[in-house]
Scaffold this motif. Sequence first.
Motif, PDB file in Angstrom:
ATOM      1  N   LEU A 119       0.820  -1.199   0.000  1.00  0.00           N
ATOM      2  CA  LEU A 119       0.000   0.000   0.000  1.00  0.00           C
ATOM      3  C   LEU A 119       0.858   1.254   0.000  1.00  0.00           C
ATOM      4  N   ASP A 120       0.436   2.249  -0.780  1.00  0.00           N
ATOM      5  CA  ASP A 120       1.112   3.540  -0.800  1.00  0.00           C
ATOM      6  C   ASP A 120       0.638   4.385   0.378  1.00  0.00           C
ATOM      7  N   HIS A 121       1.479   5.329   0.770  1.00  0.00           N
ATOM      8  CA  HIS A 121       1.107   6.311   1.784  1.00  0.00           C
ATOM      9  C   HIS A 121       0.890   7.659   1.091  1.00  0.00           C
ATOM     10  N   THR A 122      -0.166   8.342   1.474  1.00  0.00           N
ATOM     11  CA  THR A 122      -0.519   9.602   0.842  1.00  0.00           C
ATOM     12  C   THR A 122      -0.667  10.687   1.897  1.00  0.00           C
ATOM     13  N   VAL A 123      -0.050  11.824   1.631  1.00  0.00           N
ATOM     14  CA  VAL A 123      -0.226  13.008   2.464  1.00  0.00           C
ATOM     15  C   VAL A 123      -0.732  14.119   1.554  1.00  0.00           C
ATOM     16  N   ALA A 124      -1.898  14.655   1.865  1.00  0.00           N
ATOM     17  CA  ALA A 124      -2.501  15.699   1.039  1.00  0.00           C
ATOM     18  C   ALA A 124      -2.810  16.908   1.904  1.00  0.00           C
ATOM     19  N   SER A 125      -2.565  18.081   1.367  1.00  0.00           N
ATOM     20  CA  SER A 125      -2.899  19.311   2.084  1.00  0.00           C
ATOM     21  C   SER A 125      -3.453  20.321   1.091  1.00  0.00           C
ATOM     22  N   HIS A 126      -4.387  21.122   1.545  1.00  0.00           N
ATOM     23  CA  HIS A 126      -4.847  22.242   0.743  1.00  0.00           C
ATOM     24  C   HIS A 126      -5.270  23.361   1.672  1.00  0.00           C
ATOM     25  N   GLY A 127      -5.216  24.578   1.152  1.00  0.00           N
ATOM     26  CA  GLY A 127      -5.548  25.710   1.998  1.00  0.00           C
ATOM     27  C   GLY A 127      -5.519  27.012   1.235  1.00  0.00           C
ATOM     28  N   ILE A 128      -5.517  28.088   1.995  1.00  0.00           N
ATOM     29  CA  ILE A 128      -5.470  29.433   1.438  1.00  0.00           C
ATOM     30  C   ILE A 128      -4.356  30.192   2.143  1.00  0.00           C
ATOM     31  N   ALA A 129      -3.491  30.837   1.365  1.00  0.00           N
ATOM     32  CA  ALA A 129      -2.364  31.595   1.911  1.00  0.00           C
ATOM     33  C   ALA A 129      -2.382  33.015   1.356  1.00  0.00           C
ATOM     34  N   THR A 130      -1.983  33.971   2.189  1.00  0.00           N
ATOM     35  CA  THR A 130      -1.881  35.372   1.771  1.00  0.00           C
ATOM     36  C   THR A 130      -0.419  35.804   1.834  1.00  0.00           C
ATOM     37  N   TYR A 131       0.074  36.367   0.741  1.00  0.00           N
ATOM     38  CA  TYR A 131       1.452  36.852   0.663  1.00  0.00           C
ATOM     39  C   TYR A 131       1.439  38.381   0.599  1.00  0.00           C
ATOM     40  N   ARG A 132       2.252  39.007   1.442  1.00  0.00           N
ATOM     41  CA  ARG A 132       2.375  40.471   1.449  1.00  0.00           C
ATOM     42  C   ARG A 132       3.847  40.866   1.349  1.00  0.00           C
ATOM     43  N   VAL A 133       4.173  41.763   0.405  1.00  0.00           N
ATOM     44  CA  VAL A 133       5.553  42.208   0.203  1.00  0.00           C
ATOM     45  C   VAL A 133       5.937  43.164   1.318  1.00  0.00           C
ATOM     46  N   THR A 134       7.050  42.878   1.999  1.00  0.00           N
ATOM     47  CA  THR A 134       7.529  43.751   3.068  1.00  0.00           C
ATOM     48  C   THR A 134       8.800  44.495   2.683  1.00  0.00           C
ATOM     49  N   ASP A 135       9.554  43.999   1.692  1.00  0.00           N
ATOM     50  CA  ASP A 135      10.792  44.658   1.250  1.00  0.00           C
ATOM     51  C   ASP A 135      11.063  44.229  -0.182  1.00  0.00           C
ATOM     52  N   THR A 136      11.299  45.192  -1.071  1.00  0.00           N
ATOM     53  CA  THR A 136      11.490  44.881  -2.491  1.00  0.00           C
ATOM     54  C   THR A 136      12.955  44.736  -2.883  1.00  0.00           C
ATOM     55  N   GLY A 137      13.863  44.659  -1.908  1.00  0.00           N
ATOM     56  CA  GLY A 137      15.276  44.503  -2.241  1.00  0.00           C
ATOM     57  C   GLY A 137      15.594  43.094  -2.710  1.00  0.00           C
ATOM     58  N   ASP A 138      16.911  42.787  -2.732  1.00  0.00           N
ATOM     59  CA  ASP A 138      17.348  41.439  -3.072  1.00  0.00           C
ATOM     60  C   ASP A 138      18.012  40.838  -1.832  1.00  0.00           C
ATOM     61  N   PRO A 139      17.425  39.844  -1.192  1.00  0.00           N
ATOM     62  CA  PRO A 139      16.258  39.103  -1.656  1.00  0.00           C
ATOM     63  C   PRO A 139      14.944  39.855  -1.390  1.00  0.00           C
ATOM     64  N   LEU A 140      13.939  39.499  -2.183  1.00  0.00           N
ATOM     65  CA  LEU A 140      12.593  40.014  -1.974  1.00  0.00           C
ATOM     66  C   LEU A 140      12.048  39.399  -0.687  1.00  0.00           C
ATOM     67  N   ARG A 141      11.482  40.243   0.165  1.00  0.00           N
ATOM     68  CA  ARG A 141      10.977  39.753   1.450  1.00  0.00           C
ATOM     69  C   ARG A 141       9.451  39.871   1.483  1.00  0.00           C
ATOM     70  N   LEU A 142       8.817  38.798   1.970  1.00  0.00           N
ATOM     71  CA  LEU A 142       7.369  38.758   2.074  1.00  0.00           C
ATOM     72  C   LEU A 142       6.962  38.156   3.405  1.00  0.00           C
ATOM     73  N   HIS A 143       5.716  38.416   3.771  1.00  0.00           N
ATOM     74  CA  HIS A 143       5.111  37.719   4.903  1.00  0.00           C
ATOM     75  C   HIS A 143       4.045  36.792   4.341  1.00  0.00           C
ATOM     76  N   ALA A 144       4.084  35.532   4.748  1.00  0.00           N
ATOM     77  CA  ALA A 144       3.111  34.539   4.289  1.00  0.00           C
ATOM     78  C   ALA A 144       2.216  34.155   5.456  1.00  0.00           C
ATOM     79  N   GLY A 145       0.916  34.376   5.281  1.00  0.00           N
ATOM     80  CA  GLY A 145      -0.052  33.979   6.303  1.00  0.00           C
ATOM     81  C   GLY A 145      -0.876  32.807   5.815  1.00  0.00           C
ATOM     82  N   ILE A 146      -0.990  31.761   6.627  1.00  0.00           N
ATOM     83  CA  ILE A 146      -1.789  30.587   6.266  1.00  0.00           C
ATOM     84  C   ILE A 146      -3.190  30.794   6.843  1.00  0.00           C
ATOM     85  N   ASP A 147      -4.140  31.151   5.980  1.00  0.00           N
ATOM     86  CA  ASP A 147      -5.492  31.487   6.434  1.00  0.00           C
ATOM     87  C   ASP A 147      -6.395  30.268   6.561  1.00  0.00           C
ATOM     88  N   LEU A 148      -6.103  29.219   5.824  1.00  0.00           N
ATOM     89  CA  LEU A 148      -6.901  27.996   5.854  1.00  0.00           C
ATOM     90  C   LEU A 148      -5.975  26.835   5.548  1.00  0.00           C
TER      91      LEU A 148
END
Length: 743
Positions: A25-54
């Motif tokens: 038997l195979d093992h399966t891991v599945a995930s789904h959700g909603i994430a919000t990305y917000r840019v906090t700094d446009t330099g290199d590297p680009l910086r963002l905040h990721a919020g997992i809403d669902l």
Amino acid sequence: MPSSGEQHRYRVGNHVVVAVDGRHLDHTVASHGIATYRVTDTGDPLRLHAGIDLLNISVDDFPGLSSVDLAPRAADVAELMRDGFDMMLADNGAVDVQPVNQTAMKDLAEQFRKLGDNSFPQAVPGPAVPVGIPAREGARVTLDDFQGLDGLTFTVDRLNDKRAWLSVSGDFDELPPDSPLIQRMAPPTKDVEVSDVKVAARMIVDREHGWITDMTLVVHLRMAVGDKAATIRSITYAHQTDNPLAGDVSTPLNGFSRLPNTLIWGGDLALGQYSGVFTPPPMHEPPQRLEPGDEPQTLWVSRRHLALRLEHGNAARLPYGSLGLKNATAFDADGQALDIPLAFNDAQYITDDDNGWLFDVVPLGWQDIDLREVAEVRAEFGYRRRSPGTPVTLTLDDQRRELTHGDARAVAEPIADTDNAWRVTLSSGGQQLYWLDATTLDGVDGQGWVQDSDSWQTPADQIMLARTDNPRAWTQTLRIDADRPALQLSLFAADNGTVEQTETLRFVDPTMIRRVAPGQARHLDEPLHSDRNLSLDTLAPEPDGRGGLQMDLPVGLDSQCGLSAWVDRPDMPVRLWRKTPPPDNAPQAGMQHWQLTLADGAHADVHDLPLETVLNCPGTPNWRSVPVTANTPWHLDLYTLTGRWPQSTGAAADYFAHVQFLDADDRPLRPMLQTAEADDTPGDWAGESQQHGIRDYVDDSGQIRIWGDVAHVVMLAFEPPAIKRRWPNAAKRRADADKESTQ
């Protein structure tokens, strides 16, 4: 380049199948959700905040972590997710993700021991494409460390003024030990070998700001850790969405969990057509319009779920895939709109006493949101009228044959070196489709799903890659076997249609009348549970005078403890401890009588057996008091308060013997039956609680009503570590002693 402060919301998901060598038997891991990305700094590297809403995670099709159904014991997870993650995206595509709440992450470190030092980039995809890809159709560039992989080839497939369509590919015999992917996947102190890596991805990019609007990434690889090896297949997707409430059966959050399962469907040509991930053309001409009727539709409020059930009017006759949720607002009993951020979670057609559609709407975020004040939901739906299609035929003979219908194609090719067999591929870009007429298969057999011999990708991979552009796109390869060298295969050429009608429907909770506070408090004339002794020190089985054993245990201890009898004679029948009335029918207060019996319940004579009684408990029993802070202290979420679903077997009295509801004066309050009205006069409690089960008091979402305002709940709890008590056979000791005294 994204601008500072810019943010976008995505539907994201990941589906991983692990096939371990030597296991069936195979093992399966599945995930789904909603994430919000917000840019906090446009330099290199680009910086963002990721919020997992669902977030919903399942393991081998069993529910795991969920922001919607978060277990009370997962408070650390909620705290970690609530604060989100800081993300850095380098120009070459390298991603680094760190939790904002490092303290919560340390508290969870034990749960992440098997992962590498930074496993989050595998679960949180970057939302921006690496810079430096030429804006020219056909252009190719090789980039390193995209999603942890080096040496991937990016190809610009096509362009317009606003968007670019890219494909990504990679094929590696093995990965070096310092590969970013290995560093993220490798358990500490373990050497991991990764080989046979194949990568395919499709993405659509906003040319002005560099945001990925849609992406699907497929990875297949072989992994060896020590003497164990496995094949791993994964699909990752991200689709930008401005409205998390919009959804239907084709939405990735929903359809992703219904990818074709070749073990179940692959062997049947007809059933292979009907996977929940598809929207087949209706078998009959559908209604011209959605006609919901005059009465409100039904709303079910279940913990953190708002289930919208369309069952009135002609809703039950609407074909699969024809309804889509567009928006929704929740209201309280006074008609005031509630400020609760909501999202589409699932849609399915239900068949029970009254057929209809069920759309599941859930709150976003990890806060403890009480939905019990929701009395009504007004939801906007779009009706997509889809016709049964036009009958057409596809010739199967010794030539390659093809039909086209808009963006749909049907291709038939004879299978080499096989008589009377063809491979038929049905594909759609999402606007039109071909569908096998399963009613005309006389003399025809085959398989509903066949692996494309020219591709390493599975049917599920191909479907999800095609759906990067359109959530209704699909591709399916069938095998056709016939009893003749040529035939006309019957198909339907159909359109997926467009949303031609939008209706706002009212959904009302029929149980709202039962959420009225009880007219008066009703108390129980019983002692406080907390006064009962739970000590295990003086417990021990005793002879019952008939060669058997009996024992008294604190009431409710068996809710989490196990009492067993072990006979050191494998040829002897099984002995079981059972709850029984005491011999004199006068049980000691707070204690439950137990008797050792045979499997059929008959008395067990064990005076001559080498037997041992064992009591296993998850910890030391004690009484725990939990304060109630709900706005409706007579209407409680029992699951959240106790941390466990109540036992579903036996009389309700067995459960309430170790869970008690007290008012501000520490007086026990009586639980209410689900069917009780606020002004009812209940009868005898002892008889009622014996005649009813706990499910007559607690609904499917774990809610219970009480006759009065509860100040705190007292319940039986167990303090780790686990304990085990063993007792030798007291009946045998007495029999041996009696025997010696007579000698």
